[in-house]
Structures are given as C-alpha cells and as structure tokens.
Design a protein around this motif. Structure first.
Motif, mmCIF file in Angstrom:
data_model
loop_
_atom_site.group_PDB
_atom_site.id
_atom_site.type_symbol
_atom_site.label_atom_id
_atom_site.label_comp_id
_atom_site.label_asym_id
_atom_site.label_seq_id
_atom_site.Cartn_x
_atom_site.Cartn_y
_atom_site.Cartn_z
ATOM 1 N N PHE A 123 -0.564 9.122 -1.940
ATOM 2 C CA PHE A 123 -0.672 10.433 -2.695
ATOM 3 C C PHE A 123 -0.945 9.981 -4.409
ATOM 4 N N ALA A 167 -3.905 2.367 -1.661
ATOM 5 C CA ALA A 167 -4.586 3.394 -2.387
ATOM 6 C C ALA A 167 -6.389 2.392 -3.060
ATOM 7 N N LEU A 169 -9.908 3.201 -2.556
ATOM 8 C CA LEU A 169 -11.211 3.208 -3.910
ATOM 9 C C LEU A 169 -12.252 2.666 -4.049
ATOM 10 N N ALA A 185 -0.908 6.877 -5.768
ATOM 11 C CA ALA A 185 -1.860 6.175 -6.266
ATOM 12 C C ALA A 185 -3.446 6.632 -5.946
ATOM 13 N N LEU A 186 -3.073 7.511 -4.946
ATOM 14 C CA LEU A 186 -4.615 7.926 -5.488
ATOM 15 C C LEU A 186 -5.428 9.256 -6.210
ATOM 16 N N LEU A 187 -3.991 10.530 -6.408
ATOM 17 C CA LEU A 187 -3.523 11.569 -7.708
ATOM 18 C C LEU A 187 -4.094 11.184 -8.869
ATOM 19 N N ALA A 238 -5.403 8.279 -9.884
ATOM 20 C CA ALA A 238 -6.516 7.113 -9.892
ATOM 21 C C ALA A 238 -7.678 7.929 -11.332
ATOM 22 N N VAL A 252 -8.323 13.214 -0.343
ATOM 23 C CA VAL A 252 -7.065 13.132 -0.658
ATOM 24 C C VAL A 252 -6.755 14.451 0.715
ATOM 25 N N PHE A 258 -16.817 10.125 -7.568
ATOM 26 C CA PHE A 258 -16.202 9.524 -7.393
ATOM 27 C C PHE A 258 -14.760 10.632 -7.228
ATOM 28 N N THR A 310 0.097 1.681 -2.585
ATOM 29 C CA THR A 310 -0.716 1.868 -3.807
ATOM 30 C C THR A 310 -1.909 0.691 -3.250
ATOM 31 N N LEU A 313 -12.730 11.313 -4.033
ATOM 32 C CA LEU A 313 -11.354 10.958 -4.632
ATOM 33 C C LEU A 313 -11.019 12.466 -3.484
#
Lengths: 205, 250, 239, 543
Positions: free
Chosen positions: A144, C212, C216, A146-148, A150, D514, D506, C209, D510
């Motif tokens: 979470f 992710a 992405l 790491a995604l947030l 980005a 999430v 994106f 990490t 994303l």
C-alpha cells in the motif's frame, strides 16, 4: 550402430571448458582463448535456437497431423513460417518484418503485459486468502505504501506517502535487496561450481 | 578489507569439497524446512497417484550469462522429478523458452529414462520450447495450464514478468504453482501470485532439498559458511569509514 | 496509396489484436487462443530469422563458403571446430544420434556455469559487498563529529545500523543448516533464527516494493494500450 | 587478413541459398544504400547474391578487425581483470573427473522390426542388458518411501494392461537375471565423476519433511522392467493425449471467484478508460522541486547544458512487453535531447531493441528535424550478451554489430567520426525495462565513463537501480522512471507529452487497484475467514 557418446567425454568437456572460461575470467592473459570459446558458444546457442524452432514446429505439426486442436497449431505454424521466411528474405529491418513486428507481435505482447495489471491485482486482492499471518500484513502494508507513494490517487496528492513513508520504505528495501542479491550470488556461485565439479551433469552425463 | 574474486571462488570450491567429506554422515545435520519443497513433493505424489502431469518450467534466460545457474537448478529438479514420476501415467514435461535449455532438458530426461531402463519411452516432446521469447514462452505454457493438461507448475529458472501470466493462469485454473527466479522482481511476483514461492537463493537449494546428491548438500553448507564470512566482511566494510573518520577527527 | 493502406491495415490489426488480448482479463476464449498461437508463431519465426541473419550466416555459413573457395576469414582450425560442433549439435535432431551431441551441450553447460560463477562473483557479490561502504554516511558523520553535533552523528549511526541490519538479517534469513530434533521440525541456532525473523520482515517489505513496481509497470502498459484503442476509436468515428 | 568473396561461384552455393538468390533476382529489392568507400569492389559472384546476404557479408567484411584492432581489443579486455593468480587447487581437483565412467556399453543395434511390432519390444532385452551394465548411475541409496510410491509399486496402479500377444513374445527370462544382480551392480548415490568421485551417501535433509523419495532401486528396477511394456502401451496414449483437458470437475474454479475476478477486471479497465475518454488533466503533476525526483532533475540539468551536435549514445534495452510504459519517459528525455540538437546513436543487446527504437522515434518524435530526415544512427543489435557488451564498452569500434547496421558503415557517419572510445560520447543513456540490463551497463561501462551513466527506466527497475545513484563514486548520475518520471520531466520542461496524457489514467488506475486490493483483503479476512486456517499457517510462506 552405436550412437551413445560415453559420459566421461561430455563430463570432461564441460569441466575443461568451464574451468578454462572461469580462469580466463579471473586472471588476465587468456582473453583470446575465452573469446574463442565464447564465440563458439554464441554460435551454438544460435543453432540451439533453431533446434528449438524445429521442436516447436514438430510439436505443432504433430498436433495438426493428429487433429488435436489443429486450428490453433496450424495458425502457429503458418505465422512462424511466414515470419521466418519474410524476415530471412528481407532482413529484420525489412518493411514487411517491421510491419509484422509493429502491428502483430508488439500489440499482443504489450497487451499480455497489460493483462498482468489485472492478474497481479487479483493476486494481491486474494493474498490474504492464503496468507493471513504477520508477514501477510507486512506485505500488504508495504505494498500500500509503495503504491500510494507512486502517484496521486484519484487525483488526490498524499504527501505523507510520497514524501515521508515512501522514501523510508524504499531505502529499507534497497538495503534488503542487497542482502537478497548477495544470497542469489552465493547460490549462483555454488550451482556453477557443482557443474564444474561434474557433480551436476544436465547434459546427459 | 576486501576479498578478491579468485579467493572467493577458491574458498567456495574448497568448502564444497570439504563438506562433501566432513560431517556428511551426521544425522543431526539437516536443513531448515521450506514449505514450497514440501508442497512440491506433495504435488509430485499427487500427480503420480492420479496420473496427471507436472510442468517443470526452466525459464527463457539461456545459458550465456549469470542467469544460467537458475536454469541449472531447474534441470536438477527435472531430473529428480523425472526419476520419480517418469514411471507414472503422465511423466513430467519440461518447458523452456530457450533452445539450448531445451536440449539440456531433453538430455536430462533422456539420461534419466535410460538409467531407469525405459529409454524407449523418452520422447523429445517431453522437453520442449513453448515459445522462443520470454513472453511467447509463457504464452505457450498457458494452454497447458488453462486446459488443465498439467496439474501444477514448478517454475525454476530465469523468468521475467511473464511469470505473472503463468501464475495468473494457474490461479484461474486452480492449478498449483511454485517457483523462483534469479531476478528479484520475478520473486516478488511469485511471492504474491504463486501458491508456494521460493524466494532469494532458495531455488539454488532445490538439489539439496530433493536429495539430488551429496554435492548438493555440501554446496548448501558451503553457501552457509560463505554467507557468514561475507556478513563479517560486510559489517567490517560498512563500519570502517566511521572508525577511519573518528581517527581522523582525533 | 498502398503504403497508406498498409499502415491503416496495420493500425486496425493492432487494435483488433489488442482488444482480443485484453479480453483475456475477463476470461479465456477461443479467439484469444488463436491470437496466442499467432503470437508464439510470429515471435519464434522472427527470433529464428534473426539468429540466422546475425549469427549463423556471418559466423558459420559465410566463412565456410569462403573457405570452400580458398579464402579463410578465420583460422582453419577454428572453422573446423565450428563446423564439427555445429554438426554434432544438429545431430540432436535425430532421436538415435542425439547422444553424439552430448559433448556439445556439455560445452554449453560448462561455459554457462563459468559465466554464472564469474557474473555472480564479479557482478553481484563483490560489488554489493563493496557498496556496503555507503551504508553509513561517513562524510556526514565526520562533519557532525568535527562540529560537535553529537546528536546528528548518533542519527547517522542509527540510520546506518538499520540499513546494515536490513542487509545482514536478509542474508542471514536464508541460512539453511539446522539441527534435527527427532519428530520436531529442525531448528537453527537461536541467534540465526532471531536474525532470520528480522530479515524476513525486511524481505517481505522489499518484495512488496518490487511487486508494486511490477504492478505499476503493468498498469502503465494497460494505460498505453487502452489509450491506443481510444485513439483508434476516435479515428474511426472521425472518418 | 584478406577477404575476397569474388570467387564465390553460384554453383557451389547450397540449394537453399540458390533458391533465395533466384527469388531475390526476380524481386529486386530497392537499392537504398550507396556503396561505402571502404568496401572492396563488388565482385561478380556477389552480383547474383541476394541483397540481404550481400548486406550481411559487406557488414561482416567491414568488421574484420585489423591486427591493430585485435591488439586493441586484447588490451581492452584485460583492463578489468584482476591480477592475482588462481590457486592451483582447482587444477589438481579437476583431474579426478576423468576417471573412467561406464555409462553405456556398446550395444549392437537391434534391427528394425519388419512387422508392426513397436521398437521398444525389440529393445526390451537390449534395454535390460545395457541397464545392467550401467555403473555410472546416480541413484541414491534406497530411501524412505512416500505412500504414493508404495502405491506405485502395486500392480493395481499399472497404467496400461499388457496385451496377451505382447506377453507371449516378451522375453521373460530377463527378470530372474535382473533379480540376481549383485548389490554392487546396482546404482548407488555414489558420485561417479568429478572430484567427488567415490563419495557415497547423502546428508539427510530434514528427514521427516524432505524425503524426495525415489523408489528403492532394486524393486524399482524390477518394476521398471516389467512396466516397460505396460507403459509403452500407455505411452503413445499419454503423449498424444496431452492436449486433452483433464476431466477433473473437482478442480473447477468456483463461480464466485470468477465473478470476483470479472469485477476486478472491469473496475481496473473502467478506472483507466474514463480519464482517457474524457481526456481529463486534473491530477496535479509532481512539483518541480519534488525531492523524490532529484535524480530526474540531474538528467534535465545535464541535457540542458549540452552543446549542439554532441554525440549521445542510447542503449535501447527495452523488452517489447514494456515498450508501452517506457515510451513516455523515453520520449520525454529524447525530445529534450533532440531539441538540444544532440546526435543520437542507438544500440541494443536485445534482438528487438533496434526495431523498437525506430518505432519510438517514428511514433512519438517524428516532428524533430533529425528524425524526419533520418539523421540519427542505429548501430543495431549487439549479439553475444555480456561478453559482447564488455567488448563494446572497451572498444566500441571493434564490436560486432548486427546485419541491420550493415546498411551503412555507421562509424563513417558525422555523428560518430569523433568517437573512438565510449568516453567520447557526450552522454551515455540506457533506456531499460529490466534492472538487470541497466546493471550490466553500469558494471561494464560505469567505470570507463568519467561523466557517469544516465538511465531511463521502467517503474519495476527503479528500486534496484537507485542504489547506484548513491554509490561512491556515483556510477549512475540520473534516473527517469515510469509515467511518474515522464510527467515530472515534462513539467520541468514546461511541455505536455505522453506523461501528461497518461497521468490521470495512471492516478485513477492506481486508485482503483489500491481500493480493490483493500476490498479483496477485507473480503478474504471477514467473509472467508476460517478460524482453523491462520493457526495452520502461522509459519507462512515467508517464514
């Protein structure tokens, strides 16, 4: 006719060539020999690739012959032969091979990568089904962050993640990745040495 | 303090030879448990019992680079599984995306079958390329999984992102997937998407955990010893600048 | 114009193939399978042709043809070895003579093993151990000590220690050796086990990490593909 | 070394080459490239050669290194080698593997049966005899057997019944011979080759857990011998039946799971599609002083001070699968370079790299004058992996490039006239989808580049490349990664590009991911929470 080559020959070749290349990598003076062997290996790998092509052809030709989902296999065979022939004829930079690459191969390959976005989301969403222990929580929590970190989410910026927590997680993972890489290096070293010692003989020895 | 490449290689070689002789008969010296290997063993048994097929994936990394070691680990597993399951209704099938690896897989299977006295049953289709680029190799493995032609997949080799396709298909078809790779991002994908992932250097322990021979166990022990040598070296190297610095200050 | 027609056909084909490939996200179907097999065939044909064009012709076929005419681009002995090795490898095509090619696959395995060892030692282990010197920010530490900012120097040490612990405990996590305890699971030394537990947390964070990153990257690929499809749809509707 | 292809007579060519030539002459390829001055005069033998063959030949001819070049390569390849001699230990040790290992005694070939009897039938005896003579086998000692394998021993599990006519012609006397073999003749776990030759026995790997059981050798051998016929009968069926779906309804995926997967897919697709369709640009771009993009700023600053006509090497290490992601940051950086009138030189160690580089330029940067006029150099594909890369970084001019580069001698072009060494390039960029490729370039080229290396990477490669930004001395000077990097870079340049186009999609994609992971996790925890499961899995996969 006897067609088997005795195992010691193969084992001896693997060990001798392996040690020669290894020594040439570690101490100077044997670069010519190493380059020579590497040139042979590059050529042999290319020929092996053609044998792979032949294997692919054989497997699918047999499927067509045995009428085992022949449509799929015949599409594969036609696509393979046409691309192979045209690329050989025009060169990889030729107009038709480029057209095939850009308009047929690339869209499918990037498309498959795009599908991964969904597959990996499903995998992450189902993660707790198989792992609901502490490590599962740590994984999902770090994921979470790491995604947030980005990008903004639904158009909203979350500076706490992009500027504070994200960099910390990144920095920790860089250090731990170093440990993982050293470990992989050790495993690689040991595995390579087993081949050079003749203890592992995947070449049929 | 540093260590030169040739010293490191010589040390590793020495330790492997040493542990091949020393302490190898001590029944108390074993290895920690790794769940993936237990599950793999269970699936091999299952495949033998119900006459289903296992796929051993060797990746498409090829042989001409550091990634070859991951494929060698996969080949060891192939030999061990073939030893057990070649006698079954559906012997294991080795898939790869590289020509040279395909040849090694066929050699491995051929010699195993010959050793078992069933060389006539060897068929070159049992060691095959499913595609000649990373993604097309994975694409070629998809039908095997989606059609449930294979019960499970053990992916031990150099894989990239394409491993996600295989693991994803396996999830869709309710198949079993285990595996690891030399690449860290692939390990991450498998960690989330495979039933039982092998992380870090665990794939290189495949031989030792599948009883592939004394050398595999000896090399794992030498890995352990080298690990602690490197840890010591790492700590000293990292701390040295501080002490040097404080000496300068004083 | 034919080239225009070709490029438009290309766009339509690409859009169609993209659409079918993406539909796999919703489930497997026969049309997707057709595209899958098409892809495998094209990729294999392209790779095979490049192998011939870039390696086999210049490294084997042309030198042999020239030698036939008495011109030696490469040393005769080298050429003979290339021809013999290639011929032996080609015997792998025959089920009966395949074993004759074993020394050649053994050669490839030997080279592969040596490159693996060289790569692991020179490319991974030593550079990574060497990179550990940056774990502690020595320059900042020195400055802090010289300036009497002991709090800051302690911070450098603490940060460095955590990073070093991440590396060391990760490495320790993989320690395989253990002691058998009858029917109980084998046990590692307590210190190793403790360190390994810490390491497992760092490992999981790292894998998260990296996961992710892949996720992405895949999302980016999806966006690019859908953007392409939207573009094609706009183009078609505009016409 | 002299090289003349003029004596290539047509009739000595293999058939397939002749055929190709013939087809080629019927459909003459457009002659696009002028002859290079450095080439030897065209020979009559070549006139009839297909263009593609001739191009490859010409390239190859040009690439024959002179003695001087060979010497240079030799020097170059020694530069990174350590000097300490290797221990003699290995040499002593490698002598032992040559101990005679008898894997297979010469066996007279059994004549092919003239009847319809399959091959294996005639080989039954043959297989038996050779099996008895195999002494190099690697069987481990008889081990504890798992129940599955005990079952396998039972005849009940035999996969194929032996037809009576097969039974009748089967040489039954082989079995007692097999039974009577002495223990010594049977394979053991002894290492038979290598320095470990003669070692017997293996360390038990966690006895109660990891017993990768092979059937006991003795009975297995007997089993196997008996099963030859049965399996052979079953074998053709099983190999052929591989494509047949398994009729295993118990393993069908549950409907709710499929529906859930469908919902997740739809949500991700819609979240991405919506901003793309409405072309929204509401998501804020990263600030120009954002700390996390400092490495991207480095690239911007370095390019901004680049003098016109500076040669810039771009290693295009992009896998086709990630072309979509990399096109955004690569286009952002390359358009900056093109605006600064840099002379771009592309190379790739990926077979598909050159084609992708061309595509990127034509697709997204065709407005730049040098792209429109084709005023850039594509050195093509560098085959041979790490070894070739090492050679190229040591001495670029002697590296063997692909046939694609044969079109013209790239080293004669104005972009490359002044370039002799890698360091002669004003900047070296690696555009890479995989961290491993980036690492290879850093390790091979980093040390020979005082100005360092710059990387345009994929999001997935960034975590593994960032450590090189911190190394001392820094081998990696700048990094732009993924859509985030592209968007930031465009912001720095005050332009709108692919990054801007994709940025909202994106952000929404994303967000959807999430949210879905969160909901999926909650669903797993709350609805599918089974009390017995956590207890059983406390060790987890990770532990």
């Amino acid at each position: 006719m006897r067609t088997g080559i005795r195992a010691p020959v193969s084992t001896a070749v693997a060990i001798a060539v392996g040690f020669l290349v290894l020594i040439s990598l570690l101490i100077p003076g044997l670069e010519d020999l190493r380059n020579q062997i590497l040139n042979w290996a590059i050529l042999l790998a290319a020929i092996a690739l053609l044998l792979g092509l032949a294997n692919l052809f054989q497997v699918h030709f047999n499927k067509v012959r045995d009428r085992e989902k022949p449509v799929y296999s015949s599409i594969l065979l036609v696509a393979m032969l046409v691309t192979f022939g045209l690329t050989l004829w025009q060169g990889s930079q030729g107009d038709v091979p480029k057209w095939i690459f850009n308009n047929l191969q690339l869209p499918i390959e990037t498309g498959l990568m795009a599908v991964l976005a969904v597959s990996l989301t499903i995998a992450a969403a189902r993660f707790f089904q198989s792992r609901s222990d502490l490590m599962g929580f740590v994984f999902i929590g770090a994921l979470f962050i790491a995604l947030l970190a980005a990008a903004p989410v639904f158009g909203l910026e979350l500076p706490i993640f992009t500027q504070v927590v994200g960099p910390i997680i990144n920095s920790l993972s860089i250090s731990a990745a170093r440990g993982l890489l050293i470990g992989v290096g050790l495993g690689t070293l040991a595995t390579g040495l087993r081949i050079l010692l003749g203890a592992d003989r995947p070449y049929g020895g | 303090m540093s260590i030169s490449p040739e010293v490191l290689v010589a040390l590793a070689l020495f330790f492997i030879l040493l542990f091949s002789v020393w302490g190898r008969n001590n029944p108390r010296r074993v290895f920690r448990s790794i769940k993936a290997f237990k599950e793999l063993q269970r699936n091999i048994e299952l495949s033998v019992e119900d006459g289903s097929r296992l796929q051993i994936g060797l990746g498409s990394g090829g042989l001409l680079g550091p990634q070859s070691a991951a494929a060698f680990a996969g080949l060891t597993l192939l030999r061990q599984v073939a030893d057990i399951a070649s006698d079954s209704d559906q012997p294991p099938i080795a898939t790869t995306g590289d020509g040279a690896l395909m040849l090694l897989a066929q050699d491995t299977l051929r010699s195993t079958y010959r050793r078992l006295g069933i060389r006539e049953q060897f068929n070159s289709k049992l060691g095959r390329v499913t595609g000649l680029t990373p993604f097309s190799h994975a694409a070629g493995a998809l039908p095997l999984i989606l059609d449930r032609s294979v019960l499970g997949s053990a992916l031990i080799g150099s894989y990239g992102n394409e491993v996600g396709l295989i693991a994803g298909a396996s999830q869709r078809a309710n198949g079993f997937t285990t595996g690891g790779s030399d690449r860290l991002s692939t390990q991450a994908i498998l960690f989330a998407a495979a039933d039982e992932p092998l992380i870090g250097e665990e794939i290189y322990a495949t031989g030792a955990y599948t009883n592939a021979g004394a050398a595999h166990q000896a090399s794992l022990r030498s890995q352990d010893l080298l690990r602690w040598i490197l840890i010591a070296l790492l700590i000293i190297t990292a701390l040295a600048p501080l002490f040097e610095g404080s000496q300068i200050v004083q | 114009m034919p080239s225009d027609l070709l490029s438009q056909a290309g766009i339509v084909a690409a859009a169609l193939l993209t659409l079918i490939t993406l539909s796999y996200a919703f489930g497997d179907h026969p049309v997707f399978r057709i595209v899958l097999y098409l892809f495998i065939g094209i990729a294999a044909g392209y790779a095979g042709a490049i192998a011939i064009e870039d390696v086999i012709l210049p490294q084997l076929v042309f030198p042999v043809l020239d030698a036939w005419n008495g011109v030696f681009q490469i040393a005769p002995a080298d050429l003979i070895v290339r021809v013999v090795l290639s011929a032996l490898l080609l015997l792998k095509l025959s089920p009966r003579a395949a074993n004759l090619g074993n020394p050649v696959t053994a050669l490839l395995a030997g080279v592969g093993a040596a490159l693996a060892i060289g790569g692991a030692v020179q490319g991974t282990i030593l550079p990574q151990v060497g990179a550990a010197v940056t774990t502690f920010n020595a320059a900042q530490f020195d400055l802090a000590m010289q300036g009497g900012h002991y709090g800051e120097s302690i911070q450098v040490v603490v940060e460095g220690t955590i990073l070093l612990l991440a590396t060391v405990s990760t490495l320790a996590y993989f320690h395989f050796g253990a002691t058998a305890r009858g029917s109980q699971p084998p046990l590692r030394p307590i210190v190793v086990d403790g360190l390994a537990w810490v390491g497992s947390i760092f490992i999981v964070i790292t894998l998260a990490t990296l996961f992710a990153g892949v996720l992405l990257a895949a999302l980016s690929a999806l966006i690019e593909r859908l953007s392409f499809l939207v573009g094609v749809a706009n183009m078609l509707m505009g016409q | 070394m002299s090289y003349q292809s003029s004596q290539d007579p047509e009739d000595r060519l293999p058939d397939w080459l002749k055929a190709l030539r013939k087809r080629q002459s019927e459909e003459p390829k457009e002659e696009a490239k002028p002859a290079q001055p450095s080439q030897p005069p065209a020979a009559e033998g070549e006139d009839t050669e297909p263009t593609w063959l001739r191009e490859i030949r010409e390239r190859h001819r040009r690439e024959q290194p002179t003695d001087e070049e060979l010497l240079a390569e030799e020097r170059a390849l020694t530069d990174t080698q350590p000097t300490a001699p290797i221990k003699p230990l290995e040499k002593r040790r490698i002598e032992t593997p040559f101990e005679p290992i008898e894997l297979e005694k010469p066996v007279e070939k059994i004549p092919e049966p003239v009847s319809k009897i399959p091959d294996w039938l005639t080989l039954d005896e043959h297989g038996e005899s050779s099996a008895a003579e195999e002494t190099a086998d690697e069987f481990t000692q008889p081990e504890k057997r798992t129940p599955a394998f005990a079952d396998m021993e039972a005849e009940a599990l035999s996969p194929g019944e032996l037809p009576s006519w097969l039974q009748a012609i089967r040489p039954s006397e082989t079995f007692p011979e097999e039974d009577n073999r002495s223990e010594e003749m049977l394979p053991s776990s002894e290492e038979t080759a290598g320095p470990l030759a003669g070692l017997v026995g293996v360390l038990p790997a966690e006895p109660e857990i990891v017993q990768f059981g092979k059937p006991p050798v003795f009975s297995a051998r007997l089993d196997v011998t008996e099963s030859q016929a049965r399996h052979a009968a079953a074998f053709s069926r099983l190999v052929a039946a591989e494509g047949r779906p398994r009729e295993d309804l118990g393993r069908q995926v549950a409907l709710p799971t499929r529906v859930l997967n469908w919902i997740i897919s739809a949500a991700v697709f819609l979240a991405v599609l919506f901003p793309l369709i409405v072309q929204s640009q509401g998501t804020p771009r990263p600030e120009v002083d954002a700390v996390q993009f400092a490495a991207s700023t480095n690239i911007f600053n370095a390019i901004d001070v680049l003098p016109p006509n500076a040669p810039v090497l771009i290693a295009f290490e992009v896998q086709p699968a990630l072309y979509g992601e990399l096109s955004a940051p690569a286009a952002a950086v390359l358009s900056h370079l093109l605006d600064k009138q840099a002379r771009l030189v592309f190379i790739s160690t990926q077979p598909t790299g050159p084609a992708l580089a061309d595509r990127l330029l034509q697709e997204h940067l065709s407005a730049a004058p040098s792209v429109a006029t084709g005023d850039y150099v594509n050195l093509g594909y560098l085959s041979g992996g790490m070894a070739a890369l090492r050679s190229f970084t040591s001495d670029p001019r002697t590296a063997t490039l692909s046939a694609a580069a044969a079109v013209q001698n790239p080293w004669q072009s104005t972009s490359l006239l002044a370039v002799g060494q890698l360091r002669d390039f004003a900047m070296v960029f690696v555009i890479t989808s995989e961290a491993e490729d980036g690492r290879a370039w850093i390790e091979q080229a980093g040390s020979s580049l005082p100005q360092g290396l710059y990387i345009v990477g994929s999001t997935q490669s960034a975590p593994l490349l960032k450590p090189y930004l911190l190394s001392d001395p820094p081998t990696l000077r700048g990094l732009v990664d993924g859509f985030g990097g592209a968007t930031f870079y465009e912001r720095l340049r005050n332009t709108d590009g692919l990054g801007r186009t994709y940025w909202d999609a994106f952000s929404y994609g994303l967000g959807a991911i999430v949210l879905l992971i969160l909901l999926g996790g909650l669903y797993s925890r709350l609805i599918h929470l089974r009390p017995e499961k956590p207890a059983a899995q406390t060790e987890g996969k990770s532990a």
